[in-house]
Each structure stands twice: as structure tokens, then as C-alpha cells.
Write a protein that holds these residues in place. Structure first.
Motif: not given
Length: 160
Positions: A116-117, A120-121, A123-128, A151, A154
Motif C-alpha cells: 500500500i505504501r 500510495t506513491t 495513486s491514492a485511489d490505487w492505495a485505497e 492511512f 500507514s
């Protein structure tokens, strides 16, 4: 543009994105030589395909006609591989897991957090999306379905 040319173009585009975000690019175009590595291809009928190439046989993981969905799945898999490597390097071999509800003893937790970390770098959508998917997975076999992803820190944590 022929199918194999287009697949090559997509492959190079994904490789370029990976280099921008310092993502290890363990993805092969069409074949890995049969060692079970992650491969991709494209054709008009099936669209984008992500699969494992095991001894000349394709073991499908994911197919779609949507490039954005394909891109997410590719980077989810690549980041997860990096997350597993991170977890193995940082595993606490002295920790004894108390039971199946002991989140701190679940080695997948660290791998998922690192995945997820990394996402996050990008796409925020992908991390969510990944956090939601991994939260469901971590809760699947627990008696107490109380794992959530935070979040702000993390990390996955349990809530009462």
C-alpha cells in the motif's frame, strides 16, 4: 499496429511508469522462459492479459479490455512482490504468534502495508483499493473481524 507491436508498446509504457516510481519491474512480455514469472500480453479478442508462464503454459491471473484496470493490476502485483521481499527482510523471527487473531504476528500485515505504501506513491485511489482488498483478506479467517487500515499511520490495526 499489429497485436505484438501494441503489446510491446504497452510493455514499454508500463516499464517507464515503474522506473518513475522506483518499482522493481519483474514483468515479461509474452513469456518468461517458463519459470512462473509474471507476464503480460494483449490481443483484440481478450484485451490485456496478466498471467504466470509456467513451463510454457499460461496460468491466467487477470484479463480486461480496460487499460486503467490492467495498469492497476500490474502495479498491484509488482508492488506486492516488493512488499513480500520487504516483509521477509524485516521479519521478527523471535515473535511467537499468539493465535489466528494476533495481527502483529500475521506476516502478511507488513507485506500488505509495504504494498500500500508503494501504491500510495503512484495513486491514492490505487492505495485505497488495495487497502480495502487487504483489509477484507486479513479479516477473512479472524474470529474478530476488526482489522482496519489506518492511512494516517500507514498500518493495519485492530479496533475494538
Amino acid at each position: 499496429m499489429a497485436a505484438n507491436e501494441y503489446a510491446g508498446y504497452i510493455y514499454l509504457q508500463l516499464k517507464s511508469i515503474a522506473s518513475l516510481y522506483d518499482i522493481d519491474f519483474h514483468l515479461y512480455l509474452e513469456s518468461s522462459g517458463g519459470f512462473g514469472e509474471l507476464c503480460m500480453d494483449w490481443d483484440e479478442l481478450n484485451g490485456y492479459a496478466l498471467y504466470g508462464d509456467e513451463r510454457g503454459e499460461k496460468h491466467s491471473l487477470f484479463t480486461t479490455h480496460e487499460f486503467d484496470e490492467f495498469k492497476y493490476e500490474v502495479f498491484l502485483q509488482l508492488c506486492f512482490r516488493m512488499g513480500l521481499e520487504y516483509e521477509m527482510k524485516h521479519r521478527n523471527l523471535d515473535y511467537l504468534r499468539k493465535d489466528e487473531d494476533d495481527l502483529e504476528g500475521d506476516t502478511r500485515k507488513i507485506a500488505f502495508e509495504e504494498t500500500i505504501r508503494l501504491l500510495t506513491t503512484m495513486s491514492a485511489d490505487w492505495a485505497e483499493r488495495a487497502a480495502e482488498q487487504y483489509t477484507k483478506y486479513l479479516n477473512m479467517w479472524r474470529r474478530t473481524k476488526n482489522v482496519q487500515y489506518d492511512f494516517e499511520t500507514s498500518t493495519f490495526r485492530t479496533v475494538d
